[in-house]
Design an enzyme around this catalytic site. Structure first.
Site, PDB file in Angstrom:
ATOM      1  N   ASN A   9       0.871  -1.188   0.000  1.00 41.42           N
ATOM      2  CA  ASN A   9       0.000   0.000   0.000  1.00 41.42           C
ATOM      3  C   ASN A   9       0.901   1.229   0.000  1.00 41.42           C
ATOM      4  OD1 ASN A   9      -1.796   2.055   0.500  1.00 41.42           O
ATOM      5  ND2 ASN A   9      -2.186   1.458   2.638  1.00 41.42           N
ATOM      6  N   TRP A  10       0.970   1.895  -1.148  1.00 45.16           N
ATOM      7  CA  TRP A  10       1.875   3.048  -1.263  1.00 45.16           C
ATOM      8  C   TRP A  10       1.305   4.308  -0.621  1.00 45.16           C
ATOM      9  CZ3 TRP A  10       4.722   3.319  -6.673  1.00 45.16           C
ATOM     10  CH2 TRP A  10       5.636   2.246  -6.742  1.00 45.16           C
ATOM     11  N   LYS A  11       0.020   4.259  -0.247  1.00 47.12           N
ATOM     12  CA  LYS A  11      -0.631   5.451   0.337  1.00 47.12           C
ATOM     13  C   LYS A  11      -0.436   6.649  -0.605  1.00 47.12           C
ATOM     14  CE  LYS A  11       0.316   3.444   4.813  1.00 47.12           C
ATOM     15  NZ  LYS A  11       0.195   3.593   6.242  1.00 47.12           N
ATOM     16  N   HIS A  93      -9.343   1.155   4.974  1.00 46.38           N
ATOM     17  CA  HIS A  93      -8.077   1.331   5.699  1.00 46.38           C
ATOM     18  C   HIS A  93      -8.315   2.286   6.871  1.00 46.38           C
ATOM     19  CE1 HIS A  93      -3.959   2.498   6.580  1.00 46.38           C
ATOM     20  NE2 HIS A  93      -3.569   1.420   5.909  1.00 46.38           N
ATOM     21  N   GLU A  95      -6.711   4.665   7.948  1.00 45.07           N
ATOM     22  CA  GLU A  95      -6.473   6.086   7.634  1.00 45.07           C
ATOM     23  C   GLU A  95      -7.689   6.698   6.943  1.00 45.07           C
ATOM     24  OE1 GLU A  95      -2.736   5.565   5.615  1.00 45.07           O
ATOM     25  OE2 GLU A  95      -1.810   4.983   7.512  1.00 45.07           O
ATOM     26  N   GLU A 163      -5.306  -5.130  10.553  1.00 46.42           N
ATOM     27  CA  GLU A 163      -4.291  -4.098  10.749  1.00 46.42           C
ATOM     28  C   GLU A 163      -4.565  -3.353  12.060  1.00 46.42           C
ATOM     29  OE1 GLU A 163      -2.311  -2.944   6.778  1.00 46.42           O
ATOM     30  OE2 GLU A 163      -3.994  -1.596   7.129  1.00 46.42           O
ATOM     31  N   GLY A 169       2.664   1.915  10.852  1.00 47.45           N
ATOM     32  CA  GLY A 169       3.671   2.970  10.759  1.00 47.45           C
ATOM     33  C   GLY A 169       4.364   3.305  12.061  1.00 47.45           C
ATOM     34  N   SER A 209       3.558  -2.466  10.316  1.00 50.83           N
ATOM     35  CA  SER A 209       4.994  -2.514  10.587  1.00 50.83           C
ATOM     36  C   SER A 209       5.646  -3.834  10.201  1.00 50.83           C
ATOM     37  CB  SER A 209       5.281  -2.167  12.055  1.00 50.83           C
ATOM     38  OG  SER A 209       4.893  -0.831  12.336  1.00 50.83           O
ATOM     39  N   GLY A 230       2.811  -1.186   4.272  1.00 52.76           N
ATOM     40  CA  GLY A 230       2.846   0.224   3.909  1.00 52.76           C
ATOM     41  C   GLY A 230       4.262   0.670   3.589  1.00 52.76           C
ATOM     42  N   GLY A 231       4.938   1.268   4.569  1.00 50.32           N
ATOM     43  CA  GLY A 231       6.247   1.887   4.364  1.00 50.32           C
ATOM     44  C   GLY A 231       7.262   0.989   3.676  1.00 50.32           C
TER      45      GLY A 231
HETATM   46  C1  PEP Z   1      -0.655   0.074   6.094  1.00 51.14           C
HETATM   47  O1  PEP Z   1      -0.788   1.290   6.052  1.00 51.14           O
HETATM   48  O2  PEP Z   1      -1.483  -0.658   5.559  1.00 51.14           O
HETATM   49  C2  PEP Z   1       0.507  -0.448   6.801  1.00 51.14           C
HETATM   50  C3  PEP Z   1       0.493  -1.692   7.174  1.00 51.14           C
HETATM   51  O3  PEP Z   1       1.552   0.431   7.012  1.00 51.14           O
HETATM   52  P1  PEP Z   1       3.019   0.059   7.619  1.00 51.14           P
HETATM   53  O4  PEP Z   1       3.440  -1.226   6.993  1.00 51.14           O
HETATM   54  O5  PEP Z   1       3.863   1.215   7.227  1.00 51.14           O
HETATM   55  O6  PEP Z   1       2.842  -0.079   9.104  1.00 51.14           O
END
Ligand code: PEP
Length: 250
Positions: A9-11, A93, A95, A163, A169, A209, A230-231
């Site tokens: 997920n590049w957001k 999500h 967010e 999640e 994050g 994470s 994500g990241g």
């Molecule tokens: C996400 O936003 O779906 C996520 C899992 O982010 P991260 O891996 O950066 O915690």
């Protein structure tokens, strides 16, 4: 058997130059044992789909509208996402639930629209830290699951991503036991609602994470069928070890 899925997920990150990372990822994993998915921002969907043509990587969006078309300035319909060359869409999500006040009922309507358009919906669920500390995790997850998932779900058109909001994050990751408890609960709920056939075929991703150095431990947890990342999905160098760990566990 459920085929494992590594989803990135590049957001709101990435312009055209970032597609070089997708090309590098495709080169690193020419014939993986698992599915690989990149979900870039909407303006990149079409170019990303062209970039991955002929590779093992699929493309997904990060949201869709519940209506097929109409007066919804700034929104994107499921049909438009399909037309851009994507096959999946992340919905609900945390967010979006926080920034755009999306409720589980709204997520369910979006998931129904996505499935009717032929997309697979990756529906995200997760408790806040306060909810976990109050021992409400399973109540919250159970409520989000039943309210966010439409009746037309199948093993092909639905993926669930657990999640925990406090893990996204932050570098904080639940223990394997905590992840296993939630994933086992999700599996039982899906089997109870949809029957064993569908309930056992829906893939359950863990997200929050996930990195190259903790992926193998997470993928060894029962009922973890992959990850939503994500990241660590933004570069091939970071995402490739996660894909490799999933490939090894498949
Ligand atoms: C996400 O936003 O779906 C996520 C899992 O982010 P991260 O891996 O950066 O915690």
């Amino acid at each position: 058997m459920r085929r494992k899925l590594a989803a990135g997920n590049w957001k709101m990150n990435g312009t055209g130059a970032a597609l070089a990372e997708v090309q590098a990822l495709a080169r690193a994993h020419p014939s993986p044992n698992c599915d690989i998915l990149i979900c870039p921002p909407a303006p990149l969907l079409h170019r990303a789909a062209q970039t991955v043509a002929g590779t093992a990587i699929a493309i997904g969006a990060q949201d869709c509208h519940a209506e097929p078309s109409g007066a919804h300035t700034g929104d994107t319909s499921a049909e438009m996402i399909m037309d851009a060359g994507a096959q999946h869409v992340i919905l609900g999500h945390s967010e979006r639930r926080a920034d755009h006040h999306e409720t589980s009922e709204m997520v369910r309507a979006k998931a129904r629209a996505a499935m009717q358009a032929g997309l697979s919906a990756i529906v995200c669920l997760g408790e806040t830290l306060a909810q976990r500390e109050a021992a409400n995790t399973l109540d919250i997850i159970g409520g989000q699951l039943s309210e966010s998932v439409p009746d037309l779900a199948t093993g092909e058109n639905l993926v669930i991503a657990y999640e925990p909001v406090w893990a996204i994050g932050t570098g904080r990751v639940p223990s394997p036991e905590q992840i296993g408890e939630v994933h086992g609960f999700l599996r039982a709920r899906l089997e109870a609602r949809f029957g064993a056939g569908v309930g056992r075929s829906v893939r359950l991703l863990y997200g929050g994470s996930v990195k190259g150095d903790n992926a193998a431990e997470i993928f060894a947890v029962p009922n973890v069928d992959g990850a939503l990342v994500g990241g660590a999905s933004l570069t091939a160098a970071d995402f490739s070890p996660i894909v490799a760990a999933l490939d090894d566990s498949a």
